[in-house]
Design a protein around this motif. Structure first.
Motif: not given
Length: 129
Positions: A28-30, A77-78, A25, A72, A74
């Protein structure tokens, strides 16, 4: 605020499976390499597995090779850690971590704590009969 939250830990019998999740949170994990680490009581934190920004490349510790799988999503976001054939030596607190500046995690550095900047609070995994 950049935050990672792990979930999915618990008590499982030897030979059982668990799937850990790491949800981000505040960012963004991307574009980030993500790692999973674990720390048993009285021992140092060690890298378990990591995955590059797109999910096309992973790195995994010899101790869990063939039993653990990192992946993952994306869009959600996990990042996940599927753990199979668990044994007592897998008992530890499991942490996920994100590298703010690195997109990949290959080679020797990927399973070290140094490249990772944002850490979750950890989730306990206990393997016991």
């Amino acid at each position: 605020q950049l935050q990672l939250v792990e979930s999915g830990g618990g008590l499982v019998q030897p030979g059982g499976s668990l799937r850990l999740s790491c949800a981000a949170s505040g960012f963004t994990l991307g574009r980030n390499a993500i790692g999973w680490f674990r720390q048993a009581p009285g021992k140092e934190r060690k890298g378990v597995s990591c995955i590059n920004y797109s999910g096309s490349s992973t790195n995994i510790a010899d101790s869990v090779k063939g039993r653990f799988t990192i992946s993952r999503d994306n869009a959600k976001n996990t990042v996940y850690l599927q753990m199979d054939s668990l044994n007592a030596e897998d008992t530890a607190v499991y942490y996920c971590a994100a590298s703010v500046f690195r997109e990949t995690c290959g080679g020797n550095y990927g399973l070290r704590t140094g490249p990772y900047d944002v850490w979750g609070q950890g989730t306990q995994v206990t393997v016991s009969s």
